[in-house]
Write a protein that holds these residues in place. Structure first.
Motif, PDB file in Angstrom:
ATOM      1  N   THR A 150       0.814  -1.213   0.000  1.00  0.00           N
ATOM      2  CA  THR A 150       0.000   0.000   0.000  1.00  0.00           C
ATOM      3  C   THR A 150       0.851   1.268   0.000  1.00  0.00           C
ATOM      4  N   SER A 151       2.157   1.137   0.246  1.00  0.00           N
ATOM      5  CA  SER A 151       3.045   2.298   0.196  1.00  0.00           C
ATOM      6  C   SER A 151       3.621   2.517  -1.197  1.00  0.00           C
ATOM      7  N   LEU A 152       3.328   1.589  -2.110  1.00  0.00           N
ATOM      8  CA  LEU A 152       3.825   1.665  -3.487  1.00  0.00           C
ATOM      9  C   LEU A 152       2.792   2.339  -4.378  1.00  0.00           C
ATOM     10  N   PRO A 153       3.107   2.604  -5.651  1.00  0.00           N
ATOM     11  CA  PRO A 153       2.171   3.290  -6.547  1.00  0.00           C
ATOM     12  C   PRO A 153       0.798   2.617  -6.599  1.00  0.00           C
ATOM     13  N   GLN A 154      -0.224   3.419  -6.872  1.00  0.00           N
ATOM     14  CA  GLN A 154      -1.602   2.910  -6.922  1.00  0.00           C
ATOM     15  C   GLN A 154      -1.725   1.739  -7.882  1.00  0.00           C
ATOM     16  N   GLY A 155      -2.457   0.721  -7.437  1.00  0.00           N
ATOM     17  CA  GLY A 155      -2.628  -0.487  -8.235  1.00  0.00           C
ATOM     18  C   GLY A 155      -1.698  -1.612  -7.821  1.00  0.00           C
ATOM     19  N   SER A 156      -0.675  -1.325  -7.009  1.00  0.00           N
ATOM     20  CA  SER A 156       0.304  -2.349  -6.618  1.00  0.00           C
ATOM     21  C   SER A 156      -0.348  -3.480  -5.832  1.00  0.00           C
ATOM     22  N   LEU A 157      -1.226  -3.136  -4.872  1.00  0.00           N
ATOM     23  CA  LEU A 157      -1.884  -4.165  -4.073  1.00  0.00           C
ATOM     24  C   LEU A 157      -2.749  -5.054  -4.953  1.00  0.00           C
ATOM     25  N   THR A 158      -3.480  -4.457  -5.888  1.00  0.00           N
ATOM     26  CA  THR A 158      -4.327  -5.244  -6.789  1.00  0.00           C
ATOM     27  C   THR A 158      -3.490  -6.185  -7.641  1.00  0.00           C
ATOM     28  N   LEU A 159      -2.379  -5.706  -8.180  1.00  0.00           N
ATOM     29  CA  LEU A 159      -1.512  -6.548  -9.003  1.00  0.00           C
ATOM     30  C   LEU A 159      -0.940  -7.700  -8.184  1.00  0.00           C
ATOM     31  N   LEU A 160      -0.565  -7.435  -6.939  1.00  0.00           N
ATOM     32  CA  LEU A 160      -0.028  -8.489  -6.085  1.00  0.00           C
ATOM     33  C   LEU A 160      -1.081  -9.558  -5.819  1.00  0.00           C
ATOM     34  N   LYS A 161      -2.304  -9.148  -5.515  1.00  0.00           N
ATOM     35  CA  LYS A 161      -3.367 -10.112  -5.218  1.00  0.00           C
ATOM     36  C   LYS A 161      -3.745 -10.929  -6.461  1.00  0.00           C
ATOM     37  N   LEU A 162      -3.775 -10.285  -7.617  1.00  0.00           N
ATOM     38  CA  LEU A 162      -4.096 -11.017  -8.845  1.00  0.00           C
ATOM     39  C   LEU A 162      -2.982 -11.995  -9.197  1.00  0.00           C
TER      40      LEU A 162
ATOM     41  N   ASP B 114      -1.042 -13.423  -7.085  1.00  0.00           N
ATOM     42  CA  ASP B 114      -1.113 -14.505  -6.102  1.00  0.00           C
ATOM     43  C   ASP B 114      -2.186 -15.518  -6.466  1.00  0.00           C
ATOM     44  N   ARG B 115      -3.167 -15.110  -7.268  1.00  0.00           N
ATOM     45  CA  ARG B 115      -4.195 -16.061  -7.703  1.00  0.00           C
ATOM     46  C   ARG B 115      -3.566 -17.181  -8.523  1.00  0.00           C
ATOM     47  N   LEU B 116      -2.635 -16.844  -9.402  1.00  0.00           N
ATOM     48  CA  LEU B 116      -1.937 -17.883 -10.172  1.00  0.00           C
ATOM     49  C   LEU B 116      -1.134 -18.780  -9.246  1.00  0.00           C
ATOM     50  N   ASN B 117      -0.496 -18.183  -8.258  1.00  0.00           N
ATOM     51  CA  ASN B 117       0.280 -18.947  -7.287  1.00  0.00           C
ATOM     52  C   ASN B 117      -0.620 -19.843  -6.442  1.00  0.00           C
ATOM     53  N   GLN B 118      -1.841 -19.374  -6.160  1.00  0.00           N
ATOM     54  CA  GLN B 118      -2.765 -20.108  -5.301  1.00  0.00           C
ATOM     55  C   GLN B 118      -3.369 -21.329  -5.984  1.00  0.00           C
ATOM     56  N   LEU B 119      -3.352 -21.363  -7.320  1.00  0.00           N
ATOM     57  CA  LEU B 119      -3.940 -22.527  -7.999  1.00  0.00           C
ATOM     58  C   LEU B 119      -3.266 -23.824  -7.564  1.00  0.00           C
ATOM     59  N   PRO B 120      -1.957 -23.990  -7.777  1.00  0.00           N
ATOM     60  CA  PRO B 120      -1.325 -25.237  -7.299  1.00  0.00           C
ATOM     61  C   PRO B 120      -1.223 -25.307  -5.785  1.00  0.00           C
ATOM     62  N   LEU B 121      -1.048 -24.162  -5.114  1.00  0.00           N
ATOM     63  CA  LEU B 121      -0.954 -24.173  -3.653  1.00  0.00           C
ATOM     64  C   LEU B 121      -2.237 -24.701  -3.038  1.00  0.00           C
ATOM     65  N   GLY B 122      -3.380 -24.226  -3.520  1.00  0.00           N
ATOM     66  CA  GLY B 122      -4.648 -24.681  -2.975  1.00  0.00           C
ATOM     67  C   GLY B 122      -4.960 -26.122  -3.327  1.00  0.00           C
TER      68      GLY B 122
END
Length: 530
Positions: free
Chosen positions: A263-275, A277-285
């Motif tokens: 949240t201290s980085l440029p706007q949109g950074s949190l959204t990009l990180l969460k999206l 992580d969705r790819l990462n969460q596929l095999p993790l889940g």
């Protein structure tokens, strides 16, 4: 192996369905909201209850509750003792959830300030994040009750309802995005979509709780809501939960740390990180959560019966399955990240520049994918023995490393450096857990397991070479028409999968018993039809 694979197949298959719906949800979210003010505010509002849910409900509570409930169920008291324990836990759990949720909603401006104080520099962003967070936070209480009901069923090896419940969440959220986009209209206020999503989160919690309550009653279990009382067993559960909150939740705690820095980085950074992580969460889940959920009650039974050999074999089988599936998944995601982000997410309000940055975040995150999954199968080795303290120290060490690395890399490498720090800290946690298990004689690598993993790495190298060659050949199609996108990704998946499993078969990376079991499963329906 047969019992473990069957349980993992049930949980993993349903989790895969949920993850695919979640993937579709995030694709819609990216195209409808992009990576802007409203998207960031909703991501923070959803992160709060979702991370607490993983940390407490599916993390600390489950790993402490399931072994104790399983011991009561299979002990002298049987069903009667287990039912009494469940009723006592539910009575106190309800009040804890109500009080915690009420306090959190009252002090929500302070919570959001702690995690995202930089949002105050953007007019209206901080206020929107607080408003949405108050709407979404009741989801925590609802889904915590879902986790308890799932634990009752998991102790009886009924894994399907708990694994299927998240599908409802993603279906309701998809409906929320579509309804919000309809009310917003072309060029309208994105906050309308964010509000519809926040309301959908709370409604999804109600739907999941209703489904699990029905599943529990269908299984013949009855819960009674009574006045709370602190029995010796409930007190013991509380003492186990406190350290397990930290020990089971390093990944979730890291999410809070990542949110603070993002949240201290440029706007949109949190959204990009969460999206990303969705790819990462596929095999993790699909792999990690399925394995961790399946082996905990099994491991608890072996330890309770003092069968150390079976406990060792169970963990070794889980370790082998984990590496067999996550090593190629991590390599494929790292190599093909630009293709996946361009094909799935770029479009609408989500720009090509957003997609390129997101691809780099994915590469950094999946560097720790094997560690994320292996932690899920090492932690039960402690939790099944009611040792929830040891993972606290390993988690604390890795979290300190995570924060220290973030302080150095975030300023220099931005959101990509933040994702890389999470991967490094997870790997350290994984290594420390194994060293302690080995020194205590609870689990150790064998020559057979080491040789199998070495063969898996050879197969991964063959797959990686094939994908590395194919990626630039299909470059023009990743952001093309729908048919071109599907075709190019289909080609990558087909080539990667065929290459890996062919190489794995040739070098002996696949367990012969597992192959024989799967072959028998395929043959059985044919014999039945004849």
């Amino acid at each position: 192996m047969s019992s473990l694979v069957k349980s993992v197949g049930t949980i993993g298959g349903l989790t895969m369905v949920s993850r695919l719906f979640g993937f579709a949800r995030d694709m819609l979210l990216a195209r409808v909201l992009g990576a802007g003010l409203a998207a960031d505010a909703f991501q923070l509002a959803f992160t709060l209850p979702n991370t607490f849910r993983r940390l407490f409900a599916e993390g600390a509570f489950s790993v402490a509750f399931v072994p104790m409930y399983s011991r009561a169920l299979h002990g002298e008291g049987g069903e009667e003792a287990a039912a009494k324990f469940a009723d006592d836990v539910l009575a106190l759990f309800l009040w804890v959830l109500l009080i915690f949720s009420a306090v959190a909603m009252i002090v929500m401006p302070g919570i959001v300030w702690l995690l995202a104080r930089e949002y105050q520099t953007v007019p209206g962003k901080f206020e929107l994040a607080v408003f949405l967070s108050r709407i979404t936070f009741p989801y925590l209480g609802l889904i915590s009750l879902v986790a308890m009901l799932s634990g009752l069923l998991n102790a009886r090896s009924r894994f399907a309802p708990g694994a299927a419940a998240p599908v409802l969440l993603n279906i309701v959220l998809i409906a929320g995005i579509l309804i919000g986009a309809e009310f917003r209209g072309p060029g309208g206020d994105d906050r309308i979509v964010a509000l519809a999503l926040a309301i959908s989160v709370a409604l999804a919690g109600i739907a999941q709780l209703a489904y699990l309550w029905w599943s529990v009653r269908r299984a013949g279990l009855k819960l009674h809501i009574r006045l709370p009382r602190v029995t010796p067993e409930v007190k013991k559960l509380g003492m186990l939960i406190l350290p397990a909150t930290f020990g089971a939740g390093i990944y979730q705690i890291s999410q809070f740390v990542d949110t603070f820095f993002a949240t201290s980085l440029p706007q949109g950074s949190l959204t990009l990180l969460k999206l990303a992580d969705r790819l990462n969460q596929l095999p993790l889940g699909i792999v990690g959560i399925a394995l961790g959920t399946a082996i905990l009650p099994m491991l608890a039974r072996h330890i309770h019966s003092d069968d150390g050999a079976e406990a060792q074999r169970l963990q070794a089988n889980a370790f082998e399955i984990a590496t067999l599936l996550t090593l190629p998944a991590a390599a494929a995601l790292a190599i093909c990240a630009p293709a996946f982000t361009a094909a799935f997410f770029v479009g609408g309000k989500f720009t090509a520049a957003d997609g390129a940055l997101m691809a780099n975040i994915v590469v950094a995150l999946v560097a720790g994918l094997p560690a994320y999954v292996i932690v899920k199968i090492l932690n039960p080795g402690f939790f099944a023995r009611e040792d929830t303290r040891t993972p606290v120290w390993t988690a604390l060490a890795s979290l300190i490393v995570n924060i220290a690395i973030n302080l150095y890399v975030v300023e220099r490498y931005g959101i990509v450096g933040l994702a890389g720090a999470t991967a490094v800290s997870a790997s350290i946690n994984c290594l420390l857990l194994y060293i302690i298990l080995h020194r205590r004689g609870w689990f150790h690598f064998t020559a057979r397991l080491g040789g199998r993993i070495l063969r898996q790495l050879v197969a991964v190298a063959g797959m990686a070479a094939a994908l590395w060659w194919l990626m630039p050949q299909l470059q023009a199609y990743y952001a093309g028409s729908v048919i071109e996108r599907i075709g190019s990704l289909g080609a990558l998946c087909a080539v990667g999968g065929v290459t890996f499993f062919a190489a794995a078969f040739l070098v002996g990376a696949l367990d012969k018993d597992l192959i024989a079991m799967l072959t028998r499963r395929r043959a059985k329906p044919a014999l039945t039809e004849e």
